[in-house]
Design a protein around this motif. Structure first.
Motif, PDB file in Angstrom:
ATOM      1  N   GLU A 100       0.756  -1.353  -0.041  1.00 18.35           N
ATOM      2  CA  GLU A 100       0.027  -0.110   0.095  1.00 18.35           C
ATOM      3  C   GLU A 100       1.001   1.294  -0.082  1.00 18.35           C
ATOM      4  OE1 GLU A 100      -3.447   0.265   0.391  1.00 18.35           O
ATOM      5  OE2 GLU A 100      -3.710  -1.928   0.168  1.00 18.35           O
ATOM      6  N   HIS A 101       1.664   1.301   0.572  1.00 20.53           N
ATOM      7  CA  HIS A 101       2.959   2.329   1.000  1.00 20.53           C
ATOM      8  C   HIS A 101       4.235   2.242   0.628  1.00 20.53           C
ATOM      9  CE1 HIS A 101      -0.758   2.760   3.875  1.00 20.53           C
ATOM     10  NE2 HIS A 101      -1.096   4.041   3.099  1.00 20.53           N
ATOM     11  N   SER A 102       4.936   3.354   0.233  1.00 20.61           N
ATOM     12  CA  SER A 102       6.227   3.025  -0.278  1.00 20.61           C
ATOM     13  C   SER A 102       7.092   3.401   1.082  1.00 20.61           C
ATOM     14  CB  SER A 102       6.672   3.635  -1.290  1.00 20.61           C
ATOM     15  OG  SER A 102       6.195   5.311  -1.001  1.00 20.61           O
ATOM     16  N   GLU A 103       6.565   4.000   2.039  1.00 25.06           N
ATOM     17  CA  GLU A 103       7.231   4.586   3.205  1.00 25.06           C
ATOM     18  C   GLU A 103       6.394   4.946   4.332  1.00 25.06           C
ATOM     19  OE1 GLU A 103      10.137   8.564   4.087  1.00 25.06           O
ATOM     20  OE2 GLU A 103       9.298   8.363   2.133  1.00 25.06           O
ATOM     21  N   LEU A 104       6.812   4.883   5.468  1.00 26.07           N
ATOM     22  CA  LEU A 104       5.950   5.521   6.787  1.00 26.07           C
ATOM     23  C   LEU A 104       7.025   6.289   7.528  1.00 26.07           C
ATOM     24  CD1 LEU A 104       4.921   2.334   8.486  1.00 26.07           C
ATOM     25  CD2 LEU A 104       3.535   3.698   7.027  1.00 26.07           C
ATOM     26  N   ARG A 105       6.467   7.468   7.872  1.00 22.95           N
ATOM     27  CA  ARG A 105       7.487   8.551   8.555  1.00 22.95           C
ATOM     28  C   ARG A 105       6.414   9.462   9.429  1.00 22.95           C
ATOM     29  NH1 ARG A 105       9.639  13.507   4.751  1.00 22.95           N
ATOM     30  NH2 ARG A 105      10.309  11.512   3.530  1.00 22.95           N
ATOM     31  N   TRP A 106       7.387   9.193  10.932  1.00 24.44           N
ATOM     32  CA  TRP A 106       6.860  10.308  11.897  1.00 24.44           C
ATOM     33  C   TRP A 106       7.137  11.550  11.573  1.00 24.44           C
ATOM     34  CZ3 TRP A 106       3.737   8.201  15.361  1.00 24.44           C
ATOM     35  CH2 TRP A 106       3.384   7.175  15.617  1.00 24.44           C
TER      36      TRP A 106
END
Length: 133
Positions: A100-106
């Motif tokens: 679904e996503h290429s990256e997670l980031r806080w």
């Protein structure tokens, strides 16, 4: 009408943002939040639980409906309602699972509104509401 749930994981003044993969049909290569479609027979909270487990491997323990956003991204003109939930407690560290996503980031909530390529411009108002809580 299509219902979508999104989880806004919030901790220490930050929100977890998810960059949608470039091959997604709707809102490709934009910053959004983990979540997805509500399936037939599911409540909003059940869908949120399922989607967060599938996409980032967490089980939320504390959820609260923050707002609803409306859009019409479907080519057939179908109305879509996005139900955004604040998630302040969950069971383990989020991980980017699946495709679904290429990256997670806080991201600091105060800086999230200036991220390039937000999926929806109305997210800026969402970030403002999180700052005043």
């Amino acid at each position: 009408m299509v219902d979508i749930v999104n989880g806004l994981l919030v901790r220490n003044g930050q929100v977890l943002m998810a960059r949608r993969c470039a091959n997604r049909r709707l809102y490709p290569n934009t910053w959004s939040f983990p979540g997805g479609h509500v399936e037939t027979g599911e409540t909003l909270k059940q869908a949120l639980q399922r989607e967060l487990l599938e996409e980032i491997g967490i089980a939320p323990r504390s959820v609260m409906l923050l707002t609803r956003l409306y859009d019409r991204p479907q080519q057939d003109g179908t109305d879509v309602t996005f139900h955004l939930f604040i998630v302040e407690e969950w069971d383990k560290d989020p991980a980017n699972l699946g495709d679904e996503h290429s990256e997670l980031r806080w991201v600091q909530i105060s800086l999230a509104a200036v991220l390039p390529d937000l999926a929806m411009a109305s997210y800026r108002d969402v970030f403002t509401s999180l700052l005043v809580q």
